[in-house]
Design an enzyme around this catalytic site. Structure first.
Site, short mmCIF file in Angstrom:
data_model
loop_
_atom_site.label_atom_id
_atom_site.label_comp_id
_atom_site.label_asym_id
_atom_site.label_seq_id
_atom_site.Cartn_x
_atom_site.Cartn_y
_atom_site.Cartn_z
N SER A 1 1.41 -1.51 5.15
CA SER A 1 1.54 -0.84 6.41
C SER A 1 2.18 -2.00 7.40
CB SER A 1 0.57 -0.25 6.96
OG SER A 1 0.77 0.78 7.99
N HIS B 1 0.15 7.78 3.06
CA HIS B 1 -0.06 6.46 3.35
C HIS B 1 -1.11 5.53 2.79
CE1 HIS B 1 1.49 3.19 6.02
NE2 HIS B 1 0.24 3.04 6.52
#
Length: 738
Positions: free
Chosen positions: A582, A712
């Protein structure tokens, strides 16, 4: 290895006006056939190269740890029961379940299964991923909890469907009798048994530029979402709107939040006349209204009449006096250069503060009845993490009870229960209706098992000096008596963003797999965690130091740690790997493009990389406060200096001879990009484009893998998580461990 399958086979999409030319826009069409064909080709290459016997063995070890039935089942108390969500080998999608305290503390806990997600997925033909549950607190404390809102994702992404569940029948309540909300990025809270506050996608103009809810509606049982009246809204260029409710009996309040950006917000409380009353505190502050107290922790320095509240401190005021205009506050926690405040929670009579001091935990207990005087709760060891939280302040039996967890890189997690007393003592108890004399002494409630032989290793803390002279802490876990001759394989990890701290935690799967590896010469691996600026390890100042135009400081810090490891003889570039996901993936992208000489291999997960278009992709616009706005020309000038996708061009691709006479190639560590098609937060396209562009520019040893689901986090279940981790390890070891 160069393979034509890495080259784009489709014409580039038309670039957006005023943006740098981009030959890989066609990969941004996430579900387009051409783009997915490219993904499948890359997956096949990566799997053929790295999914060998070593990979399978590593994945099996990690999966056994993730599925271990000896893990501590974390619980939350609601009424008389303790609730838990659990995954194991027999239930890969998980069980939502509950038990009693007596059973939880027994050697063989008996669980009542409330929802079997695997069975639900099979029955409905949808691979549901459990995304959380919100229980309705009964008005009468003697009544059991009965209603719940269950969030389910079809692919592990942030978009969920919300369905009402009855605990008495263990079944979903179908519309129109029950609540059921369609798939969207939804937040929802109960407003009594027959109404909800819903922030969601209600159609045109109901979302912000970040893709989150711009409006909140109050939905009454039997209504459709279209019929529900809007009760709160924010401008389109803000991040999101939300409504929450404090259900503390006698202090019930409804709040609305206007998240202006990721770090500034306005908080309102619903007044008796139905209007929203703004709580007058700085927009950068964290705010909490509890009973008669207003607690405020500003992110920036806050000037009040006659005094200054340093950034990262915590102060308290009388709420009614504050509303009447008083600005008198009492300090509970005053930030200093070595400490940071991680969070707080209330028991009936005390306030718990979770803090860090030089990235090791320190728990403070504040006494409101004694001028908010604080004392240190002695728990844990140096270089460890401890956290404390209230159990249930409204239950007389548990009013001042707290959960305590302790862990360290080499120390498995331990769960304890404590009762706070007013005489500065703390009883760490194992609560039993019929306590024996032995139960009055400190007793551990649950302990996680050891998954590797930690006696071979030692955990130490060191400080590197960054480019501007800042001392940057890092943790190192290495074999005892390791030779400092530079020939040791090391994996670095970092994040450096959004005020998130990387404090010590047990390296269960890393210990059993990465630390267990040996080079052909018999050198065992090490693991390093860098606490770089941009994170929250030293509070808001540590975070603010690497915002926007100062973003480079986070990358200089990480590079400084790498250089320190090399200077100390721990490793050398050929033996040094790094990983991050991320925002940590953006960190890795900058290591690849700006510090290639320091690393042998880098694993870059679910990353931001194209910082020119990040605000137009998935939830990217919500992070403008962290990185800046590339659509503002003067901000693009500094953003492009840390946009890895563009640094590939800006650097001109420093050449590195590849050993074949007459051939030169662009220099970078071996690079592995991994992502998920269903990631609706960052999205998969940035990793796709970076890998494709690097290959076409002539970089060698560039690899890519994309799972279809997992969101994610990159994993919808333990098996997928295990294989993702094993694939990354196998790649890294191939390049630095041989």
């Amino acid at each position: 290895m160069t393979d034509s399958a890495f080259q784009p086979t489709q014409p580039a999409a038309t670039a957006v006006a005023d943006e740098p030319h981009d030959d890989y826009l066609w990969l941004e069409d996430i579900h387009a056939e051409e783009a997915l064909d490219w993904v499948k080709a890359q997956n096949a290459l990566t799997e053929d190269a790295f999914q060998d016997a070593d990979f399978e063995q590593t994945a099996a070890k990690i999966l056994a740890i993730l599925d271990s039935e000896d893990k501590i089942p974390g619980v939350v108390k609601r009424g008389a029961f303790y609730y838990n969500f659990w995954r194991d080998a027999q239930h890969p999608r998980g069980l939502w379940r509950r038990t009693t305290w007596e059973s939880y503390t027994s050697d063989a806990t008996e669980w009542e299964v409330l929802l079997d997600v695997d069975a639900l997925a099979a029955a409905e033909g949808t691979p549901w991923v459990f995304s959380g549950v919100t229980l309705l607190k009964p008005a009468d404390p003697t009544e059991p909890y009965e209603r719940a809102l269950v969030k389910l994702s079809p692919d592990g992404g942030d978009a969920v469907t919300v369905r009402e569940f009855r605990l008495s029948t263990l079944s979903f309540l179908a519309t129109p009798e029950g609540f059921e909300l369609p798939l969207a990025k939804t937040s929802v809270v109960w407003d009594g048994p027959d109404a909800l506050y819903v922030a969601s996608n209600f159609g045109p103009e109901s979302l912000t530029k970040s893709g989150y809810a711009r409006t909140v509606r109050r939905l009454v049982r039997g209504q459709s979402l279209k019929e529900a009246p809007e009760v709160f809204s924010v401008p389109e260029d803000h991040v999101l709107a939300a409504v929450s409710k404090d259900n503390t009996r006698g202090f019930e309040r409804v709040f609305a939040t206007d998240a202006v950006d990721f770090f500034t917000s306005r908080t309102y409380v619903l007044a008796a006349d139905g209007s929203w009353e703004l709580i007058d505190v700085p927009e950068d502050a964290s705010v909490d209204l509890h009973h008669d107290w207003l607690l405020v922790s500003p992110r920036l320095e806050w000037e009040l009449p006659g005094q200054t509240v340093p950034a990262g401190s915590l102060v308290v005021a009388d709420w009614e006096a504050w509303r009447a205009g008083s600005r008198e506050v009492t300090f509970i926690f005053e930030h200093d250069d070595a400490a940071s405040l991680e969070g707080w929670s209330f028991t009936k009579d005390f306030l718990l503060l979770n803090t860090l001091r030089d990235v090791s935990s320190q728990i403070l207990v504040a006494d409101p009845q004694n001028g908010w005087k604080t004392r240190v709760l002695e728990l844990g060891e140096p270089l460890s993490s401890s956290s404390a939280g209230a159990v249930d302040e409204e239950d007389p039996e548990t009013a001042n009870d707290i959960w305590l967890t302790t862990t360290g890189h080499l120390t498995p997690t331990t769960l304890l229960r404590a009762t706070l007393n007013g005489d500065d003592s703390v009883d760490i108890l194992y609560r039993d209706e019929n306590p024996s004399p032995e139960a009055a002494s400190p007793v551990v409630v649950k302990s996680a098992p050891s998954f590797f032989d930690s006696s071979q290793f030692e955990a130490t803390q060191h400080f590197a000096i960054s480019a501007d002279g800042t001392r940057v802490p890092y943790f190192q876990v290495s074999p005892k008596d390791m030779p400092l001759d530079g020939d040791n394989p090391v994996l670095m990890n970092g994040y450096g963003g959004f005020l998130i701290s990387l404090s010590p935690s047990y390296l269960g799967s890393i210990g059993a797999t990465w630390l267990d590896r040996e080079t052909p010469s018999g050198r065992k691996a090490s693991y390093v965690v860098a606490n770089i600026r941009g994170g929250g390890e030293y509070g808001p100042r540590w975070h603010s130091a690497a915002l926007k135009e100062n973003r480079h400081r986070a990358y200089e810090d990480f590079a400084a740690v790498a250089k320190d490891l090399i200077a100390r003889g721990v490793t050398k570039p050929e033996r040094l790997a790094a990983s991050g996901g991320s925002n940590g993936g953006l960190l890795m992208g900058n290591m690849i493009t700006s510090y290639p000489e320091l690393f042998g291999a880098i694993s870059c997960g679910v990353p931001l990389l194209d910082m020119r278009r990040y605000t137009k992709l998935s939830a990217g616009h919500s992070w403008v406060a962290e990185y800046g706005d590339p659509d503002v020309p003067e901000e693009w000038e500094f953003i492009k200096t840390f946009s890895p996708y563009h640094l590939l061009d800006a650097t001109g691709g420093s050449e590195n001879h590849n050993g074949t006479e007459g051939e030169h190639e662009r220099r970078a560590p071996a690079s592995y990009f991994w992502t998920a098609t269903s990631d609706d937060r960052v999205g998969p396209v940035q990793a796709r484009k970076m890998a494709a562009k690097m290959r076409e520019l002539g970089y060698r040893d560039v690899w890519f893998h994309e799972d279809l689901d997992g969101g994610h986090s990159g994993a919808s279940d333990n098996r997928q998580a295990a294989r993702n981790s094993a694939r990354s390890q196998r790649f890294l070891w191939h390049y630095i461990g041989q």
